[in-house]
Motif scaffolding. Structure first.
Motif, PDB file in Angstrom:
ATOM      1  N   ASN A   8       5.041  10.882  -4.657  1.00 31.29           N
ATOM      2  CA  ASN A   8       3.688  10.303  -4.628  1.00 31.29           C
ATOM      3  C   ASN A   8       3.828   8.792  -4.488  1.00 31.29           C
ATOM      4  O   ASN A   8       4.173   8.104  -5.442  1.00 31.29           O
ATOM      5  N   PHE A   9       3.528   8.271  -3.304  1.00 27.10           N
ATOM      6  CA  PHE A   9       3.838   6.877  -3.019  1.00 27.10           C
ATOM      7  C   PHE A   9       2.828   5.903  -3.598  1.00 27.10           C
ATOM      8  O   PHE A   9       2.993   4.682  -3.470  1.00 27.10           O
ATOM      9  N   GLU A  10       1.781   6.410  -4.244  1.00 29.01           N
ATOM     10  CA  GLU A  10       0.890   5.523  -4.981  1.00 29.01           C
ATOM     11  C   GLU A  10       1.408   5.257  -6.389  1.00 29.01           C
ATOM     12  O   GLU A  10       0.806   4.486  -7.146  1.00 29.01           O
ATOM     13  N   PHE A  11       2.557   5.860  -6.733  1.00 23.77           N
ATOM     14  CA  PHE A  11       3.122   5.723  -8.079  1.00 23.77           C
ATOM     15  C   PHE A  11       4.646   5.808  -7.958  1.00 23.77           C
ATOM     16  O   PHE A  11       5.224   6.887  -8.045  1.00 23.77           O
ATOM     17  N   ILE A  12       5.302   4.661  -7.764  1.00 24.11           N
ATOM     18  CA  ILE A  12       6.745   4.653  -7.475  1.00 24.11           C
ATOM     19  C   ILE A  12       7.503   3.657  -8.352  1.00 24.11           C
ATOM     20  O   ILE A  12       8.213   2.780  -7.846  1.00 24.11           O
ATOM     21  N   PRO A  13       7.384   3.753  -9.672  1.00 18.91           N
ATOM     22  CA  PRO A  13       8.109   2.796 -10.530  1.00 18.91           C
ATOM     23  C   PRO A  13       9.624   2.893 -10.394  1.00 18.91           C
ATOM     24  O   PRO A  13      10.338   1.933 -10.708  1.00 18.91           O
ATOM     25  N   VAL A  31       8.813  -4.236  -1.372  1.00 18.49           N
ATOM     26  CA  VAL A  31       7.805  -3.240  -1.726  1.00 18.49           C
ATOM     27  C   VAL A  31       7.252  -3.597  -3.097  1.00 18.49           C
ATOM     28  O   VAL A  31       7.968  -3.558  -4.097  1.00 18.49           O
ATOM     29  N   ASN A  32       5.974  -3.942  -3.150  1.00 21.78           N
ATOM     30  CA  ASN A  32       5.329  -4.359  -4.399  1.00 21.78           C
ATOM     31  C   ASN A  32       4.711  -3.141  -5.071  1.00 21.78           C
ATOM     32  O   ASN A  32       3.531  -2.837  -4.907  1.00 21.78           O
ATOM     33  N   CYS A  33       5.526  -2.415  -5.849  1.00 27.97           N
ATOM     34  CA  CYS A  33       5.010  -1.207  -6.500  1.00 27.97           C
ATOM     35  C   CYS A  33       4.030  -1.555  -7.615  1.00 27.97           C
ATOM     36  O   CYS A  33       3.210  -0.723  -8.001  1.00 27.97           O
ATOM     37  N   TRP A  34       4.093  -2.762  -8.140  1.00 34.74           N
ATOM     38  CA  TRP A  34       3.109  -3.222  -9.135  1.00 34.74           C
ATOM     39  C   TRP A  34       1.720  -3.271  -8.509  1.00 34.74           C
ATOM     40  O   TRP A  34       0.751  -2.793  -9.100  1.00 34.74           O
ATOM     41  N   ALA A  35       1.616  -3.816  -7.299  1.00 33.61           N
ATOM     42  CA  ALA A  35       0.324  -3.878  -6.605  1.00 33.61           C
ATOM     43  C   ALA A  35      -0.165  -2.486  -6.238  1.00 33.61           C
ATOM     44  O   ALA A  35      -1.357  -2.179  -6.358  1.00 33.61           O
ATOM     45  N   ILE A  36       0.746  -1.616  -5.804  1.00 32.11           N
ATOM     46  CA  ILE A  36       0.358  -0.255  -5.418  1.00 32.11           C
ATOM     47  C   ILE A  36      -0.169   0.508  -6.623  1.00 32.11           C
ATOM     48  O   ILE A  36      -1.144   1.256  -6.530  1.00 32.11           O
ATOM     49  N   GLY A  37       0.457   0.319  -7.787  1.00 34.83           N
ATOM     50  CA  GLY A  37       0.023   1.013  -8.995  1.00 34.83           C
ATOM     51  C   GLY A  37      -1.303   0.523  -9.534  1.00 34.83           C
ATOM     52  O   GLY A  37      -1.884   1.168 -10.421  1.00 34.83           O
ATOM     53  N   SER A  94       0.837  -1.196   0.000  1.00 38.94           N
ATOM     54  CA  SER A  94       0.000   0.000   0.000  1.00 38.94           C
ATOM     55  C   SER A  94       0.871   1.244   0.000  1.00 38.94           C
ATOM     56  O   SER A  94       2.033   1.223   0.440  1.00 38.94           O
ATOM     57  N   SER A  95       0.296   2.335  -0.474  1.00 43.46           N
ATOM     58  CA  SER A  95       1.006   3.609  -0.490  1.00 43.46           C
ATOM     59  C   SER A  95       1.381   4.039   0.915  1.00 43.46           C
ATOM     60  O   SER A  95       2.484   4.551   1.155  1.00 43.46           O
ATOM     61  N   ARG A  96       0.476   3.833   1.836  1.00 45.01           N
ATOM     62  CA  ARG A  96       0.709   4.226   3.234  1.00 45.01           C
ATOM     63  C   ARG A  96       1.929   3.513   3.813  1.00 45.01           C
ATOM     64  O   ARG A  96       2.818   4.136   4.409  1.00 45.01           O
ATOM     65  N   ALA A  97       1.981   2.198   3.631  1.00 44.20           N
ATOM     66  CA  ALA A  97       3.104   1.434   4.173  1.00 44.20           C
ATOM     67  C   ALA A  97       4.397   1.754   3.434  1.00 44.20           C
ATOM     68  O   ALA A  97       5.474   1.834   4.043  1.00 44.20           O
ATOM     69  N   ALA A  98       4.314   1.951   2.117  1.00 48.86           N
ATOM     70  CA  ALA A  98       5.510   2.282   1.341  1.00 48.86           C
ATOM     71  C   ALA A  98       6.103   3.605   1.803  1.00 48.86           C
ATOM     72  O   ALA A  98       7.332   3.760   1.874  1.00 48.86           O
ATOM     73  N   ARG A  99       5.264   4.575   2.121  1.00 53.78           N
ATOM     74  CA  ARG A  99       5.748   5.861   2.614  1.00 53.78           C
ATOM     75  C   ARG A  99       6.547   5.687   3.911  1.00 53.78           C
ATOM     76  O   ARG A  99       7.599   6.295   4.101  1.00 53.78           O
ATOM     77  N   GLU A 100       6.044   4.841   4.818  1.00 53.90           N
ATOM     78  CA  GLU A 100       6.728   4.648   6.091  1.00 53.90           C
ATOM     79  C   GLU A 100       8.069   3.939   5.893  1.00 53.90           C
ATOM     80  O   GLU A 100       9.059   4.269   6.542  1.00 53.90           O
ATOM     81  N   VAL A 101       8.092   2.942   4.987  1.00 54.08           N
ATOM     82  CA  VAL A 101       9.325   2.190   4.762  1.00 54.08           C
ATOM     83  C   VAL A 101      10.356   3.033   4.011  1.00 54.08           C
ATOM     84  O   VAL A 101      11.550   3.025   4.349  1.00 54.08           O
TER      85      VAL A 101
END
Length: 535
Positions: free
Chosen positions: A460-465, A426-432, A104-111
């Motif tokens: 923008n952590f909902e889009f982190i390719p 971090v699964n950026c594919w799932a977040i995207g 998730s974007s939220r968790a990716a931001r924290e990590v």
């Protein structure tokens, strides 16, 4: 000899080949006994914190959750499991090693922002054996003064905006050569393998950027690459089962990799020596390549940082021969594979949606009307093409799981406690593709970015390719420059049609697991010349 494609791309699963050594080696009994003893000794001291606090699927003895990753590509299967067990963070045990998957974007931001200094990238056993300088590179250096200075060198001096502009002529020359090649094929009505051509284009641009010329790889080097592929499985198993760290030595993998490492060191030493000799003779030309830049920094001492030969070799590996990078798929992903993959996916998506293809072509032809070639002078005016590239990267990030990290200390993410020494993916594919952030997330619709401030620059952590935080990919500007210039030329000079009357709706968009996640089937198209291009 087994090719690297056969080894790392399995049509059934990206993980099933991990178990090959268990069933093909005479030491299977020793392996099982070792794992059982390890399981018994650790059962009372296992990570109860991770089990208690972080949700995740049930696991089996010895293999953990590996069996749940054999039915699909890793990023896809991890996405499915996360939806069921942990939309923010999910606990898995792959072999003996605890993993936390962030979806998730939220968790990716924290990590990647809040606790970025806690999560460090760690080299695998394969990287440690193959690269004596695995701790001297940008990816695996621990965060601190050394890391910050090396990062500054890469971002500002090597891969920064100024250096990317400096190498503009290289990109324009190589893309122009590709256009002339496609024009000859168009005149004969022949199809082109876009996927393969994009790989070689990106390889040539990178080699010229790094080495000053496109170096040819001889048969001996290609054989070394194939040999590396054959021994990778043993180190993969050892990474997931630390109790089997003896496996590469027993099977002979370690000795083979050490020999290959010496060959690679010899190649890099030769490249550096060539540049030193040229400099000693008076410069050897007006153009610098990236090896020259690094040697200049080392000689000047202006960086307040002792740039060693190991640092230079490590950065050279990041940017040079693509085939080395393929063998070291857990170590570095440079601009070669990711740039080529991004172009390939974008062309494929446009071929499936004629509306988007025509709109992008109309924009490019309007901006460059009357010009015989598409250079980088007006690329900034191609606003719709920017949207197309963004949407392609959202749906098809070349590195869907980014670089794995490891927690250096106990830390809390989204209310869950992550123990030290836990691998974090971090699964950026799932977040995207998360419907919480994206409307119709599986639809290719570039216009979704038209009135949006969302970008791929790490804010923008909902889009982190390209990742985010301190360890965000330093080659983002380099990669996007190659992608945009190439696509603009393909759209300006040619109309495109599928081979053999194929219907666009039936174009195979199946993903293939590898270094970068590309398309399983090559994209073969017939170019139709739109203007007169010198042949």
């Amino acid at each position: 000899m087994v090719s690297w494609e056969q080894l790392i791309i399995n049509e059934h699963s990206a993980f099933s080949w991990l178990l090959i050594p268990f069933f093909s080696s005479s030491i299977v009994v020793i392996i099982i006994i070792t794992l059982l003893l390890k399981l018994k000794s650790s059962s009372s001291s296992s990570s109860t914190t991770a089990k208690k606090n972080i949700p995740g699927p049930r696991r089996l003895p010895i293999i953990g959750n590996l069996h749940q990753l054999v039915s699909a590509l890793p990023h896809q299967r991890l996405c499915d499991l996360a939806r069921e067990h942990g939309p923010d963070v999910m606990h898995l045990r792959l072999g003996e090693v605890p993993h936390v998957v962030v979806s998730s974007s939220r968790a990716a931001r924290e990590v990647m922002k809040t606790h970025d200094a806690v999560f460090a990238s760690r080299p695998s056993l394969l990287a440690a054996e193959m690269m004596t300088y695995a701790g001297s590179d940008l990816v695996f250096t621990r965060y601190g003064e050394s890391y910050k200075r090396l990062r500054k060198i890469c971002v500002v001096e090597v891969l920064g905006a100024g250096r990317v502009r400096y190498f503009r002529p290289v990109r324009e020359e190589e893309v122009a050569d590709l256009v002339r090649k496609f024009s000859r094929r168009a005149a004969r009505g022949e199809a082109v393998d876009v996927s393969r051509e994009m790989f070689w284009l990106s390889s040539r641009i990178t080699c010229r950027t790094v080495l000053g010329k496109a170096r040819e790889l001889d048969d001996g080097f290609l054989r070394m690459v194939e040999s590396v592929s054959e021994v990778m499985a043993g180190f993969k198993v050892s990474d997931l089962f630390p109790s089997l760290k003896f496996l590469p030595a027993v099977t002979g993998y370690k000795a083979q990799l050490r020999r290959m490492r010496r060959e690679m060191e010899s190649m890099l030493d030769g490249i550096i020596d060539e540049h030193k000799e040229r400099r000693a003779e008076g410069g050897g030309g007006n153009e610098e390549d990236l090896v020259d830049v690094l040697l200049n920094l080392q000689a000047s001492g202006s960086t307040d940082f002792s740039l060693t030969m190991d640092n230079i070799k490590a950065v050279t590996v990041v940017s040079s021969d693509k085939l080395i990078i393929l063998c070291l798929q857990e170590v570095f992903i440079a601009g070669v594979e990711t740039s080529a993959t991004a172009i390939d996916w974008t062309m494929a998506e446009m071929m499936k949606d004629e509306r988007v293809l025509r709109k992008a072509q109309e924009e490019v032809r309007q901006v460059y009307r009357g010009k015989t070639n598409v250079d980088e002078s007006s690329l900034h005016e191609l606003k719709y093409l920017d949207l197309v590239i963004k949407e392609s990267l959202r749906l098809h990030p070349p590195l869907p799981l980014l670089f794995p990290r490891e927690s250096q200390a106990k830390v809390e993410v989204c209310g869950y406690e992550i123990p030290a020494k836990t691998k974090v993916i971090v699964n950026c594919w799932a977040i995207g593709r998360d419907p919480q952030y994206w409307i119709e997330p599986t639809k290719f619709y570039p216009e979704r970015f038209a009135d949006s401030t969302i970008d791929y620059k790490g804010n923008n952590f909902e889009f982190i390719p390209f990742g985010a935080g301190r360890r965000m990919c330093p080659g983002m500007l380099y990669a996007t420059a190659v992608v945009k210039l190439t696509l603009a030329n393909l759209l300006y000079h040619f109309d495109w049609k599928l081979v053999d009357g194929m219907d666009a709706e039936n174009l195979d968009m199946t993903e293939a697991f590898g270094v970068a996640v590309g398309r399983k089937c090559s994209l073969c198209l017939i170019p139709i010349a739109y203007d007169d291009v010198p042949i």
